[in-house]
Design a protein around this motif. Sequence first.
Motif, PDB file in Angstrom:
ATOM      1  N   CYS A  27      21.548  19.870 -18.190  1.00 10.41           N
ATOM      2  CA  CYS A  27      22.348  20.071 -19.399  1.00 10.41           C
ATOM      3  C   CYS A  27      22.964  21.465 -19.374  1.00 10.41           C
ATOM      4  N   GLN A  28      23.851  21.698 -20.322  1.00 13.39           N
ATOM      5  CA  GLN A  28      24.520  22.991 -20.412  1.00 13.39           C
ATOM      6  C   GLN A  28      23.557  24.040 -20.935  1.00 13.39           C
ATOM      7  N   ARG A  29      23.879  25.274 -20.630  1.00 15.73           N
ATOM      8  CA  ARG A  29      23.056  26.405 -21.050  1.00 15.73           C
ATOM      9  C   ARG A  29      22.854  26.407 -22.567  1.00 15.73           C
ATOM     10  N   SER A  31      21.146  24.220 -24.375  1.00 23.13           N
ATOM     11  CA  SER A  31      20.905  22.929 -25.016  1.00 23.13           C
ATOM     12  C   SER A  31      19.689  22.199 -24.446  1.00 23.13           C
ATOM     13  N   ARG A  59      15.439  27.129 -15.785  1.00 17.72           N
ATOM     14  CA  ARG A  59      16.780  27.698 -15.871  1.00 17.72           C
ATOM     15  C   ARG A  59      17.265  28.048 -14.469  1.00 17.72           C
TER      16      ARG A  59
END
Length: 175
Positions: A27-29, A31, A59
Amino acid sequence: MRRESHVRFCERAGVRLPCATHLVILCQRGSAEKALHHLRELMGKLKLTVNEEKTRICRVPDGEFDFLGYTFGRMYSPETGKARLGDRPSKETTRLVDQLNHALRGWVNYFSVGTTRKAYRVLDNYTAMRLRRWLRFKHKVWRRKGGAYPLSHLYGHFGLVRLTQLGRGPSWAKA
């Protein structure tokens, strides 16, 4: 025994899923927590549970994670030295190949007297076939057109020792 989340989707009725399957959500950073919350809700509706001990937010590129025998994360280009996102065989796969190479080198050292070319060729074929079979089973990769895990990949990427090539350089047995 707890039921864990599943990733296999089938359209046929009556298909039984295995008791545990791994899942990676990209997913996007910023979220990831929202996606994990949504996953827990979805699994709850399906009467499945998420294994909290094994669940984590990673991450990338700062961290890395293992999935299906590969480690994903920050890698460095051997040519330029620049960082990139990539994958490499996980420690489990490289550990297996290291143990196999150790046994093969020991065997070669012990039986190095006499005519060995034919025996080495047979052993090369056998070890490549067995490693390929293990990788296919582990990663659920079955035969494809052109084959899966070609010899160049086994010897180059995974570092499997090739006995027919060993005797050509000095002090090969010490490696």
